[in-house]
Each structure stands twice: as structure tokens, then as C-alpha cells.
Write an enzyme that holds these catalytic residues in place. Structure first.
Site, PDB file in Angstrom:
ATOM      1  CB  SER A 233      -0.953   0.012   1.213  1.00 32.49           C
ATOM      2  OG  SER A 233      -1.788  -1.109   1.197  1.00 32.49           O
TER       3      SER A 233
ATOM      4  N   GLY B  49       0.481   2.145  -7.602  1.00 30.28           N
ATOM      5  CA  GLY B  49      -0.487   2.400  -8.667  1.00 30.28           C
ATOM      6  C   GLY B  49      -0.597   3.878  -8.994  1.00 30.28           C
TER       7      GLY B  49
ATOM      8  CG  ASP C 226      -3.075  -0.067  -7.910  1.00 31.86           C
ATOM      9  OD1 ASP C 226      -3.337   0.992  -7.304  1.00 31.86           O
ATOM     10  OD2 ASP C 226      -2.379  -0.964  -7.420  1.00 31.86           O
TER      11      ASP C 226
ATOM     12  CB  THR D  68      18.118   5.269   4.646  1.00 31.04           C
ATOM     13  OG1 THR D  68      19.316   4.932   5.370  1.00 31.04           O
ATOM     14  CG2 THR D  68      17.937   6.768   4.624  1.00 31.04           C
TER      15      THR D  68
ATOM     16  CE  LYS E 222      22.722   5.800   6.372  1.00 31.00           C
ATOM     17  NZ  LYS E 222      22.193   6.087   7.730  1.00 31.00           N
TER      18      LYS E 222
ATOM     19  CB  VAL F 196      -0.203  15.008  -2.455  1.00 31.74           C
ATOM     20  CG1 VAL F 196       0.870  14.819  -3.513  1.00 31.74           C
ATOM     21  CG2 VAL F 196      -1.149  13.823  -2.443  1.00 31.74           C
TER      22      VAL F 196
ATOM     23  CB  CYS G 225     -25.468  -0.501  -9.540  1.00 30.44           C
ATOM     24  SG  CYS G 225     -25.700  -2.266  -9.920  1.00 30.44           S
TER      25      CYS G 225
ATOM     26  CD  GLU H  42     -18.963   4.039 -10.031  1.00 30.26           C
ATOM     27  OE1 GLU H  42     -19.129   3.143  -9.186  1.00 30.26           O
ATOM     28  OE2 GLU H  42     -19.893   4.557 -10.683  1.00 30.26           O
TER      29      GLU H  42
END
EC number: 6.3.4.2
Length: 528
Positions: free
Chosen positions: A13, A17, A70, A186, A221, A239, A379, A503
Site C-alpha cells: 500500500s 499504482g 489500481d 533509510t 546515503k 500530497v 446500480c 464512475e
């Protein structure tokens, strides 16, 4: 042909995508023809039988392919044409191999992961990479997962066959923030890349998912320990407002320039004006509305992903921020509609299957009808709209769908003969003829459209005339099968139900006409 493989590390996750879609968008701003595909390592043949509680929404393509959500991101961000070739699971790979073995195609040889499974994966890549400049391939799951190993091995072999100068490996990884230590780490990314290199795959670009900015020291690094150029260590910070900021974020990080440089592509300079305009409308809307999305899976983040995105697109198209309120239809059954819907500007009922919460959805349709609140039924949302009308206007108190009550004396919704028993779901794109002088025609501004379906039950034509005589309008039909596709309430500002899933045809720069009209009606109600 150029090929880009996108893998993920550390955790699932991560947004591979979204990253794949945003990268495709960046390449399209250079007039490159892009196609995006996904390999999912699970053994299901497709996602059609998978629970939304485990997998999120099922995204349906025009050809009826049931895919991972995705692929919705791919379509929303790009103009990439998607079909069965763009989504492949391990289950489908193994199914194909077993069929070939049973036919004797392997001439009695021992069937093994190498070469038979890897060859099958490569054949899918060659087939899906036709007629485009760049094929972006996302691998689901996380590097190190045992089920993903055959795909990584196939990618390694494939890069040798087509030439390494034509292949780019991008690894999306997590840079976690340890609150107690007050710093980013990291080491997980180093380990993830090391795992890839053990398999024989050296990433060319490292995209770092992070909640906080990455310092230059950290880039150095990661560059050193992951054997990647420092300029190829890309920060992908969360974002703040919308996923449609992502192409701009990655463009500012130089990802587009880096990709065309490394793949030796002679492409025009990127034109990001379209994405700048979209983000500007998201950040500085002139209006705002509150829309209730009612369903049985609203507590799940991704169950109605395409619905939420389509509402956002309609907001962009109307220069308006859409504030979504998620309402569980079971709560309506328990507490009534007034408690949850009294202060909303519009109501949308999203698709679902099964009878859990269905009486709550019928109550919502009644509440929207009686209170003249803009209503959009998708639907099941169209079906409960018909059931409410039959019960409370036609006075057919037993009106129902045979899905919920097979013995109902007024089966307003039922399955077609060939669909009975769930044997033949109507799935994929079907034509719809739109009737003039309807809300649907006002939205589409054309007489015909094609929309995607995924369902077993239809409006019963035996009740169509009764509904229309009492004030309902059939706004669209499928002529070939004589099926109702769009239903409207005549004496209502905007109450429209559709049997299909609009959609799946909405994009931020091309909102679906019905979503656009629905949000516009919500704005009108609020301002009035």
C-alpha cells in the site's frame, strides 16, 4: 519500444499504482503514447470473487475484465487504453500453463517455474506492449514476497532479451519516520534494494515515499548503499490536498526528465499546464458542497474509490470543493435518514450486493424524493429508487427485488432469464440510448453513450409503464436487450438512477457528465 518496471519495497500500500499513473501522465505531457499494465501475484484468476473488505473495489473495464483498483488510477491519470491484456494475476498465468500442459503443448516435458512460468509472463509482456512508445508495468505486492519471485525473474530475463538500454527499473520504497528518535530511517529501503539485487535486478531510480522532506545527506546515503545515482533518488512526499498534485510533485523532482534521459527517448519538452490548471481549481475552489455517499462498505477506504474520485472530478469541473460524508446504510435502518442527511446538499447511493442495509438504502431514496434533495443512484441506487417509488407512490407495499425477497408479489427488480442463479452477470460496456428532454440528455448532450456494468438484476419491464404513468421517467435504455439503463423522478430538481457504473469513465480533466450535473444540482440547492 521502451519498458518501465515498477516494484515496491518495505511495506504494501505504498501507492505504486498512483506512482505508475502519475509517471504515465508525465510521459504523456511529452506526447508519448503510454500503456500501463499490472501483474498481481495472488492466485485468484481475477478480483471478481474477492471481498471488498479485503481488496477494495472491483474496477471493471469495457471488455468486462474485473481488475484491481489500481487500473482505475491508470485510466484517471492517462489516456492508456485498458483491456484484459493490462491486468494479469498469478492465477491466470498458472491457469494458462496448466491448459497448455493438458493439451500436450509442452510435449511431455517437466513443467517448471523456470522456464515455463517465466516464459508465460514474458509472453504477456510482449503481447501487451504493442502499439505504444512506453509500457509501464507495475508488480503488486512487496519485494521479498515468495509469490512475486517468478515475476521478478521474468523481468530480469526480459531486460536481457529486449536490451537493457530499453528497460528501466523503478523501485518505490518507504522512508519511515521514527517519532521517538525524531528522524527518518533509510535502512529498510537499503534492505529492500539489496533483496532486489540478490534476484539480479538493479533499480535505476528509487522513489522514496515519505511523510517528511528528505535531506541531501540522506539522498547521498541512499545513493551509495543502493548503488543508484544521487539524482535518481526521488522524493515522493505525501500530497496535502489531492492525489492529482502527484504529477506536479514528481515533475518538480525531475522524474520525467530522468526517465527520458535514461531510456534515450527523443521527446518534446513536458507541458504541465493541464495539471497546473487542475491543481489550481482544487486548491482555490469558488464554492463547496456536502455530499452524502451512502453504502454498506463506506467504512472501507477503497471500496468506493472511483465514486469518491468522480465526485472530486465533478468538483473540479464545477469549480467547487466536494466534501464527502460517508453514511452506512445500516445506520439509516437503525436511526432513520433525518439524523444523517438533514444538512447535506446531495445524496449518492453507491453500488453493492446482498441485502445487508438495503432497507436503509430504500429509506434514503424516499427521503431524497420527499425532501427534493439532489439524488444520484448507481446500480443498486437506481433499484432502491424504483422500489421506494413502487411502495410509497404506487402503494405496492410488498415491492422489492427478487435479490432480497424471491417471493415478493411485486418484483420491481428481478434477474433476466439468462442471469438467474448468478450464472450470467451483465458485465462490461453496453450501449445506452438516451431519451431527449430528460436530465440525462441535459447532462450527456448526446443521444447515445456506452457505460460499464457489473450486476445480475434489472428493472422489471412489467412495471415500467406503471412507474412512468405515476411520474417516473425512463431516461435511457439498452435497445438490444430492452433494458432500462436510466431512471428519473419527473417532479424533482435532480433525481437520477443508473444501472451502470459511470464512475469508471471519469477523469480529472474530463469529469463524467452525470457526476458533473449531480454536483451542479447540489450547488444550486445550496445556493438557493
Amino acid at each position: 519500444m521502451k519498458y518501465i518496471f515498477i516494484t515496491g519495497g518495505v511495506v504494501s500500500s505504498l501507492g505504486k499504482g498512483l506512482t505508475s499513473g502519475a509517471l504515465g501522465a508525465l510521459l504523456e505531457t511529452r506526447d508519448l503514447k503510454v500503456r500501463i499494465r499490472k501483474f498481481d501475484p495472488y492466485l485468484n484468476v481475477d478480483v471478481g470473487n474477492m471481498s471488498p473488505f479485503q481488496h477494495g473495489e472491483v474496477y471493471v473495464l469495457d471488455d468486462g475484465t474485473e481488475t484491481d483498483l489500481d487500473l482505475g488510477h491508470y485510466e484517471r491519470f492517462t489516456n492508456s487504453p485498458l483491456s484484459r491484456l493490462n491486468s494479469t494475476t498469478s492465477g491466470r498465468i498458472y491457469e494458462s500453463i496448466i491448459q497448455k500442459e493438458r493439451r500436450g503443448d509442452f510435449e511431455g516435458k517437466t513443467v517448471q517455474v523456470i522456464p515455463h512460468v517465466t516464459n508465460e509472463i514474458k509472453s504477456v509482456l510482449y503481447e501487451s506492449g504493442k502499439d505504444c512508445d512506453v509500457l509501464i508495468t507495475e508488480l503488486g505486492g512487496t519485494t521479498g514476497d515468495i509469490e512475486g519471485l517468478p515475476f521478478l525473474e521474468a523481468f530480469r530475463q526480459f531486460s536481457l532479451e529486449v536490451g537493457k538500454e530499453n528497460v528501466l527499473f523503478i523501485h518505490v520504497t518507504l522512508i519511515p519516520y521514527l517519532k521517538a528518535a525524531g528522524e527518518l530511517k533509510t535502512k529498510p529501503s537499503q534492505q529492500s534494494v539489496a533483496k532486489l539485487r540478490e534476484i539480479g535486478v538493479q533499480p535505476d531510480i528509487l522513489i522514496c515515499r515519505t511523510e517528511h522532506p528528505i535531506s541531501e545527506e540522506m539522498r547521498q546515503k541512499l545513493s551509495m548503499f543502493c548503488n543508484i545515482e544521487q539524482k535518481a533518488v526521488i522524493e515522493e512526499q505525501d500530497v496535502k490536498n489531492s492525489i492529482y498534485e502527484l504529477p506536479l510533485v514528481l515533475s518538480n523532482e525531475g522524474l520525467g526528465d530522468l526517465v527520458v534521459e535514461k531510456l534515450h527517448i527523443d521527446a518534446k519538452k513536458s507541458d504541465m499546464s493541464k495539471w497546473n490548471d487542475i491543481v489550481k481549481k482544487i486548491l482555490y475552489p469558488k464554492d463547496n458542497v456536502k455530499i452524502a455517499v451512502v453504502g454498506k462498505y463506506v467504512e472501507l477506504q477503497d471500496a468506493y474509490k472511483s465514486v469518491y474520485e468522480s465526485l472530486a472530478h465533478a468538483g473540479i469541473g464545477n469549480d467547487c470543493k466536494v466534501n464527502i460524508v460517508r453514511v452506512d446504510s445500516e445506520n439509516i435502518e437503525r436511526d432513520g435518514a433525518e439524523k444523517y442527511l438533514s444538512d447535506v446538499d446531495g445524496i449518492l447511493i453507491a453500488g453493492s450486493v446482498g441485502n445487508r442495509g438495503i432497507e436503509g438504502s430504500i429509506e434514503v431514496a424516499k427521503y431524497a424524493r420527499e425532501n427534493k434533495i439532489p439524488y444520484f443512484g448507481i446500480c443498486i441506487g437506481m433499484q432502491v429508487m424504483a422500489i421506494d417509488f413502487a411502495r410509497n407512490v404506487l402503494n405496492l407495499k410488498d415491492a422489492n427485488s427478487t435479490e432480497f425477497n424471491p417471493e415478493t408479489s411485486a418484483p420491481v427488480v428481478c434477474s433476466m432469464e439468462e442471469q438467474k442463479g448468478g450464472k450470467s452477470m451483465r458485465i462490461g460496456a453496453y450501449d445506452c440510448e438516451i431519451k431527449p428532454n430528460t436530465k440525462a440528455f441535459e447532462a450527456y448532450k448526446k443521444h447515445e453513450t456506452s457505460e460499464r456494468h457489473r450486476h445480475n438484476f434489472e428493472l422489471n419491464n412489467a412495471f415500467k409503464n406503471k412507474l412512468e404513468n405515476a411520474g417516473m421517467v425512463v431516461g435511457g435504455v439498452n435497445k438490444k436487450f430492452d433494458l432500462v439503463e436510466i431512471l428519473e423522478e419527473k417532479d424533482h430538481p435532480w433525481m437520477v438512477g443508473v444501472q451502470f457504473y459511470p464512475e469508471f469513465h471519469s477523469k480529472p480533466f474530463a469529469p463524467h457528465p452525470l457526476f458533473l450535473a449531480f454536483v451542479k444540482s447540489a450547488i444550486d440547492r445550496k445556493n438557493k
